[in-house]
Every structure is written in structure tokens, then in C-alpha cells.
Design a protein around this motif. Sequence first.
Motif, PDB file in Angstrom:
ATOM      1  N   LEU A  13       0.829  -1.197   0.000  1.00 32.54           N
ATOM      2  CA  LEU A  13       0.000   0.000   0.000  1.00 32.54           C
ATOM      3  C   LEU A  13       0.870   1.257   0.000  1.00 32.54           C
ATOM      4  O   LEU A  13       0.579   2.217  -0.717  1.00 32.54           O
ATOM      5  CB  LEU A  13      -0.941  -0.004   1.201  1.00 32.54           C
ATOM      6  N   ILE A  14       1.950   1.248   0.782  1.00 32.91           N
ATOM      7  CA  ILE A  14       2.861   2.392   0.817  1.00 32.91           C
ATOM      8  C   ILE A  14       3.469   2.623  -0.564  1.00 32.91           C
ATOM      9  O   ILE A  14       3.480   3.749  -1.076  1.00 32.91           O
ATOM     10  CB  ILE A  14       3.965   2.186   1.874  1.00 32.91           C
ATOM     11  N   VAL A  15       3.950   1.567  -1.185  1.00 30.39           N
ATOM     12  CA  VAL A  15       4.599   1.703  -2.505  1.00 30.39           C
ATOM     13  C   VAL A  15       3.599   2.149  -3.566  1.00 30.39           C
ATOM     14  O   VAL A  15       3.899   3.033  -4.377  1.00 30.39           O
ATOM     15  CB  VAL A  15       5.283   0.372  -2.901  1.00 30.39           C
ATOM     16  N   GLY A  20       1.600   6.118  -7.213  1.00 31.14           N
ATOM     17  CA  GLY A  20       0.403   6.723  -7.784  1.00 31.14           C
ATOM     18  C   GLY A  20       0.347   8.230  -7.577  1.00 31.14           C
ATOM     19  O   GLY A  20       0.077   8.989  -8.508  1.00 31.14           O
ATOM     20  N   LEU A  21       0.599   8.670  -6.351  1.00 28.57           N
ATOM     21  CA  LEU A  21       0.552  10.102  -6.081  1.00 28.57           C
ATOM     22  C   LEU A  21       1.693  10.856  -6.771  1.00 28.57           C
ATOM     23  O   LEU A  21       1.511  11.995  -7.212  1.00 28.57           O
ATOM     24  CB  LEU A  21       0.580  10.347  -4.568  1.00 28.57           C
ATOM     25  N   THR A  22       2.842  10.217  -6.882  1.00 24.82           N
ATOM     26  CA  THR A  22       3.948  10.840  -7.601  1.00 24.82           C
ATOM     27  C   THR A  22       3.623  10.964  -9.090  1.00 24.82           C
ATOM     28  O   THR A  22       3.948  11.968  -9.722  1.00 24.82           O
ATOM     29  CB  THR A  22       5.245  10.045  -7.406  1.00 24.82           C
ATOM     30  N   PHE A  23       2.976   9.943  -9.640  1.00 20.91           N
ATOM     31  CA  PHE A  23       2.565  10.014 -11.041  1.00 20.91           C
ATOM     32  C   PHE A  23       1.574  11.154 -11.268  1.00 20.91           C
ATOM     33  O   PHE A  23       1.679  11.892 -12.253  1.00 20.91           O
ATOM     34  CB  PHE A  23       1.950   8.679 -11.482  1.00 20.91           C
ATOM     35  N   ILE A  24       0.618  11.302 -10.368  1.00 26.63           N
ATOM     36  CA  ILE A  24      -0.361  12.382 -10.502  1.00 26.63           C
ATOM     37  C   ILE A  24       0.310  13.748 -10.390  1.00 26.63           C
ATOM     38  O   ILE A  24       0.029  14.663 -11.165  1.00 26.63           O
ATOM     39  CB  ILE A  24      -1.481  12.214  -9.452  1.00 26.63           C
ATOM     40  N   ALA A  25       1.245  13.891  -9.436  1.00 29.02           N
ATOM     41  CA  ALA A  25       1.954  15.158  -9.289  1.00 29.02           C
ATOM     42  C   ALA A  25       2.809  15.459 -10.515  1.00 29.02           C
ATOM     43  O   ALA A  25       2.886  16.608 -10.967  1.00 29.02           O
ATOM     44  CB  ALA A  25       2.828  15.130  -8.033  1.00 29.02           C
ATOM     45  N   SER A  50       1.843   8.631   2.680  1.00 28.67           N
ATOM     46  CA  SER A  50       1.850   7.205   2.359  1.00 28.67           C
ATOM     47  C   SER A  50       2.294   6.368   3.554  1.00 28.67           C
ATOM     48  O   SER A  50       1.707   5.314   3.832  1.00 28.67           O
ATOM     49  CB  SER A  50       2.764   6.934   1.172  1.00 28.67           C
ATOM     50  N   MET A  51       3.307   6.829   4.258  1.00 29.67           N
ATOM     51  CA  MET A  51       3.777   6.102   5.436  1.00 29.67           C
ATOM     52  C   MET A  51       2.723   6.132   6.542  1.00 29.67           C
ATOM     53  O   MET A  51       2.550   5.154   7.266  1.00 29.67           O
ATOM     54  CB  MET A  51       5.098   6.679   5.934  1.00 29.67           C
ATOM     55  N   PHE A  52       2.016   7.252   6.687  1.00 30.65           N
ATOM     56  CA  PHE A  52       0.947   7.339   7.680  1.00 30.65           C
ATOM     57  C   PHE A  52      -0.155   6.327   7.373  1.00 30.65           C
ATOM     58  O   PHE A  52      -0.620   5.604   8.255  1.00 30.65           O
ATOM     59  CB  PHE A  52       0.369   8.761   7.722  1.00 30.65           C
ATOM     60  N   ILE A  53      -0.561   6.249   6.113  1.00 28.66           N
ATOM     61  CA  ILE A  53      -1.624   5.322   5.730  1.00 28.66           C
ATOM     62  C   ILE A  53      -1.147   3.874   5.862  1.00 28.66           C
ATOM     63  O   ILE A  53      -1.900   3.001   6.310  1.00 28.66           O
ATOM     64  CB  ILE A  53      -2.126   5.638   4.307  1.00 28.66           C
ATOM     65  N   GLY A  54       0.100   3.608   5.509  1.00 21.90           N
ATOM     66  CA  GLY A  54       0.642   2.259   5.697  1.00 21.90           C
ATOM     67  C   GLY A  54       0.708   1.873   7.167  1.00 21.90           C
ATOM     68  O   GLY A  54       0.407   0.733   7.537  1.00 21.90           O
ATOM     69  N   GLY A  55       1.092   2.802   8.025  1.00 21.98           N
ATOM     70  CA  GLY A  55       1.092   2.546   9.460  1.00 21.98           C
ATOM     71  C   GLY A  55      -0.315   2.333   9.989  1.00 21.98           C
ATOM     72  O   GLY A  55      -0.543   1.488  10.862  1.00 21.98           O
ATOM     73  N   PHE A  56      -1.250   3.096   9.462  1.00 22.16           N
ATOM     74  CA  PHE A  56      -2.645   2.940   9.870  1.00 22.16           C
ATOM     75  C   PHE A  56      -3.156   1.544   9.535  1.00 22.16           C
ATOM     76  O   PHE A  56      -3.818   0.904  10.349  1.00 22.16           O
ATOM     77  CB  PHE A  56      -3.507   4.009   9.193  1.00 22.16           C
TER      78      PHE A  56
END
Length: 124
Positions: A13-15, A20-25, A50-56
Motif C-alpha cells: 500500500l505504501i509503494v 500513484g501520487l507521484t505520477f499524478i503530481a 503514504s507512510m501514515f496510511i501504511g502505518g494505519f
Amino acid sequence: MNYLKKLGISMSLIVILILGLTFIATLFNYIGLFNNTFINIIKIIIPIISMFIGGFTIGKRHGKNGWLEGLKVSVFFLTILTLFNYLGLNFNLTIKSIIYYMILVFSTILGSIIGVNKFKPNEK
């Protein structure tokens, strides 16, 4: 084996989020919607989110010791990131990168703690 599955889901999920977000940016930068200053800020914020969501997700799936699970995920991911950056791309270790890595670790731990608090065990 079950723990490795949870860790694998969180790491993938982190990767996926980072890519994905880097592609959009990058797409928005190519179109010309944002200037370079905003894109540089986004490049810093994307891994933190991304790290926050992966930790979540690892905290929600594991259900206990959120700080420890977040620390495990962040150390594992930062080990891979460090090996890629310093062996593959020949970046030097600076105080800025150490502070950035500490922010990533804190973000993952915080996400995991919040994920553990959202954990609801199966009631039977």
C-alpha cells in the motif's frame, strides 16, 4: 505467516500510494498546473502521507502495540529506501535526510497508533 501477510499488504500500500501520487503530481507538473515550488513541497508530503496510511493499515490489522508495529514497518521501508538511495543512486547521508527519515518514522508510528485505536475485534 499471517504477520508477513499483514506487513506485505501495508508495504505494498505504501509503494502503490507513493507511485500513484507521484505520477499524478508529475502529470500536473507536465500540464503546467503547478509551479516547481509547489511540486517540491508535494514531493516531501507524498511519502509522509503514504507512510501514515501504511502505518494505519498495519495498526488496524494487528490490533495491539501500535507504536511497535509502526516502528517495524518504518524501519523495514527505510532500510529499503536507504539501500536504494545510497547504493543505487550514490546519495550522501546528510542531516536533512536524517531529519526527513525521522519524520517518516514518526508519521508511520502515529498512523499505526491511530490504526490500533480504530481496531475492532470480532465479537462473537
